[in-house]
Scaffold this active site. Structure first.
Site, PDB file in Angstrom:
ATOM      1  N   GLY A  70      52.111  39.365  24.114  1.00  0.00           N
ATOM      2  CA  GLY A  70      52.870  38.468  23.179  1.00  0.00           C
ATOM      3  C   GLY A  70      52.203  37.639  21.949  1.00  0.00           C
ATOM      4  N   GLN A 115      50.564  32.009  15.479  1.00  0.00           N
ATOM      5  CA  GLN A 115      49.107  32.542  15.755  1.00  0.00           C
ATOM      6  C   GLN A 115      48.721  33.652  14.439  1.00  0.00           C
ATOM      7  OE1 GLN A 115      50.673  33.890  19.718  1.00  0.00           O
ATOM      8  NE2 GLN A 115      48.703  33.504  20.009  1.00  0.00           N
ATOM      9  N   CYS A 169      45.385  33.130  26.251  1.00  0.00           N
ATOM     10  CA  CYS A 169      46.134  33.268  24.843  1.00  0.00           C
ATOM     11  C   CYS A 169      45.196  33.908  24.098  1.00  0.00           C
ATOM     12  CB  CYS A 169      46.350  31.580  24.674  1.00  0.00           C
ATOM     13  SG  CYS A 169      47.268  31.301  22.891  1.00  0.00           S
ATOM     14  N   LEU A 170      45.758  34.648  22.983  1.00  0.00           N
ATOM     15  CA  LEU A 170      45.080  35.530  22.102  1.00  0.00           C
ATOM     16  C   LEU A 170      44.616  34.338  21.062  1.00  0.00           C
ATOM     17  CD1 LEU A 170      47.417  38.450  21.338  1.00  0.00           C
ATOM     18  CD2 LEU A 170      45.259  38.339  22.517  1.00  0.00           C
ATOM     19  N   HIS A 218      55.585  31.052  26.761  1.00  0.00           N
ATOM     20  CA  HIS A 218      54.601  30.874  26.245  1.00  0.00           C
ATOM     21  C   HIS A 218      54.724  30.818  24.761  1.00  0.00           C
ATOM     22  CE1 HIS A 218      49.973  31.366  25.987  1.00  0.00           C
ATOM     23  NE2 HIS A 218      50.289  31.712  24.878  1.00  0.00           N
ATOM     24  N   GLU A 219      55.253  32.233  24.353  1.00  0.00           N
ATOM     25  CA  GLU A 219      55.831  32.266  22.897  1.00  0.00           C
ATOM     26  C   GLU A 219      56.506  31.258  22.102  1.00  0.00           C
ATOM     27  OE1 GLU A 219      53.496  34.248  21.590  1.00  0.00           O
ATOM     28  OE2 GLU A 219      52.985  35.020  23.301  1.00  0.00           O
ATOM     29  N   HIS A 276      54.659  28.067  21.417  1.00  0.00           N
ATOM     30  CA  HIS A 276      53.925  28.371  20.235  1.00  0.00           C
ATOM     31  C   HIS A 276      54.840  28.149  19.003  1.00  0.00           C
ATOM     32  CE1 HIS A 276      49.910  29.967  20.882  1.00  0.00           C
ATOM     33  NE2 HIS A 276      50.442  30.834  21.842  1.00  0.00           N
TER      34      HIS A 276
END
Length: 184
Positions: free
Chosen positions: A46, A51, A88-89, A130-131, A134
């Site tokens: 994701g 991000q 998380c990225l 999660h996304e 963000h």
């Protein structure tokens, strides 16, 4: 398509609320293509616009080889709770157990501007939540207890020096060596 730099923890854009997209343009379609390429290169499942330094309300996910674009998403139904590990990225090498809804229904627009609903369970439900977080300036570490958040932040302080400009660039070597995982 091109890979975009991923903003890491400390970048102000990660804490900002995004702006809904009124009209989907070719530049939004290009952004989505670039986000998918970046997410795949980083071995994630994701990725949300903040991000990659953008404030449009759009995210991409791919769980179980089912790529999905969600524009202006909102959770319209949820039930149950489950605790599971998240990464998380934007916070490489930091993980924590987060309690999320076990099932969610998300209403969003697709790239053609059509409204659709998607039901997510298990990993897809976690990824969607999660996304969407963000897109509202919230990170998974915000759900951790004070003690676990301190531990996560101590680990991040050790990792942070690898990203002096606050941007994670996925190189070809990193892409080739990275194991697939469930980072979002």
């Amino acid at each position: 398509m091109s890979r975009l730099g991923i903003r890491v923890l400390g970048s102000p854009v990660l804490r900002q609320d995004t702006t809904p997209i009124a009209t989907i343009t070719d530049s939004h379609r290009q952004l989505v293509n670039d986000m998918f390429e970046t997410m795949y290169a980083a071995k994630g499942i994701g990725l949300a616009a903040p991000q990659v330094g953008r404030l449009e309300r759009v995210a991409v996910v791919n769980v179980d080889d089912q790529p999905l674009v969600i524009i202006n998403p909102e959770i319209i139904d949820r039930d149950g709770t489950v605790r599971g590990e998240e990464g998380c990225l934007s916070i490489p090498e930091v993980f924590g157990d987060v309690e999320r809804s076990a099932r969610v229904v998300v209403r969003a627009l697709n790239l053609d501007g059509e409204t659709f609903d998607v039901e997510g369970r298990d990993l897809l439900a976690r990824c969607l939540q999660h996304e969407i977080d963000h897109l509202h300036g919230k990170l998974f570490i915000d759900y951790l207890s004070v003690l676990k958040r301190r531990s996560a932040m101590a680990k991040w302080e050790k990792e942070r020096s690898a990203y002096p400009d606050g941007i994670r660039v996925i190189t070809d070597a990193e892409f080739a060596d990275a194991p697939a995982d469930d980072r979002m």
